[in-house]
Design a protein around this motif. Sequence first.
Motif, short mmCIF file in Angstrom:
data_model
loop_
_atom_site.label_atom_id
_atom_site.label_comp_id
_atom_site.label_asym_id
_atom_site.label_seq_id
_atom_site.Cartn_x
_atom_site.Cartn_y
_atom_site.Cartn_z
N THR A 15 0.86 -1.10 -0.23
CA THR A 15 0.06 0.15 0.02
C THR A 15 0.95 1.22 0.01
N ARG A 16 0.42 2.15 -0.95
CA ARG A 16 1.39 3.30 -0.75
C ARG A 16 0.65 4.38 -0.03
N SER A 79 2.27 -0.33 5.44
CA SER A 79 2.07 -0.50 3.91
C SER A 79 1.85 -2.04 3.63
N LEU A 82 -1.99 -2.97 5.56
CA LEU A 82 -3.10 -2.53 4.59
C LEU A 82 -3.15 -3.04 3.16
N ALA A 83 -2.03 -3.49 2.76
CA ALA A 83 -2.19 -4.24 1.56
C ALA A 83 -2.80 -5.57 1.53
N ASP A 86 -6.82 -5.19 1.31
CA ASP A 86 -7.07 -4.48 0.00
C ASP A 86 -7.34 -2.98 0.02
N ILE A 87 -6.34 -2.14 0.44
CA ILE A 87 -6.08 -0.85 0.43
C ILE A 87 -5.15 -0.65 -0.53
N GLN A 88 -5.27 0.20 -1.48
CA GLN A 88 -4.10 0.57 -2.52
C GLN A 88 -3.29 1.64 -2.09
N THR A 89 -4.08 2.74 -1.76
CA THR A 89 -3.53 3.99 -1.47
C THR A 89 -3.94 4.52 -0.30
N MET A 101 -9.43 2.01 -2.61
CA MET A 101 -9.46 0.51 -2.50
C MET A 101 -9.77 -0.03 -3.81
N TYR A 161 -6.90 -0.01 9.23
CA TYR A 161 -6.46 -1.35 9.47
C TYR A 161 -7.45 -2.42 10.15
#
Length: 207
Positions: A15-16, A79, A82-83, A86-89, A101, A161
């Motif tokens: 995750t960014r 990072s 959260l990845a 399903d969290i992208q950024t 997401m 999270y």
Amino acid sequence: MASGYKGKTFEDSLTRIVTEIKAGVPSSYIVDTANRFSVYHQILNADVNELKNIKIELKDVYGPIPEPVEVLMLIAEYSRKLAEVDIQTISITRAVSTIKMLSSERVDISERVMTGLNNMGYESALGSEVSNNRDDSAKKIKLFATCTNMTELSFILADLYQSALKSNHDAIREKLKSQHRDELGIKKGELYNENDIAFNYQHIVSF
């Protein structure tokens, strides 16, 4: 350095996280340039357990850890966490955070995540944008919360999270329920023993 990861492009699997809170390894903490960059990359590439060891080593060698390094470690930790949910950024400013997401017709927990955050006392709103992939779109959650220091950043990341983790668990549970009902030929609205799915569910996720 105000933005997370100094603009570095990372693997899609992470995750960014971008924040206005200073993150990095100050030259006042580690004077030698080579050692400073080595520690910086060790932190970014470390998993949660490795971060704990790095923290201990830094204290032993260089003394008390300054806040920018603590923030960098916090970003590195979440990072990865959260990845997994399903969290992208997530872009965090002083007044509002934008959470992106990945969603599809098969899986979309964004509304659950937003509801979870609202239940925690946050104010948030859900939006979306079209992807090049017909099956996928990016859901965006606007999170209205003050973030001016490391403590507030830590709360936002931890709460996001927890909300996303619970949302994933609930989505899996509901999917298993639906599959179980289909296997038994039970129509929607009819009662059945939900305890029958407990064994299968516990083998997929653990609380």
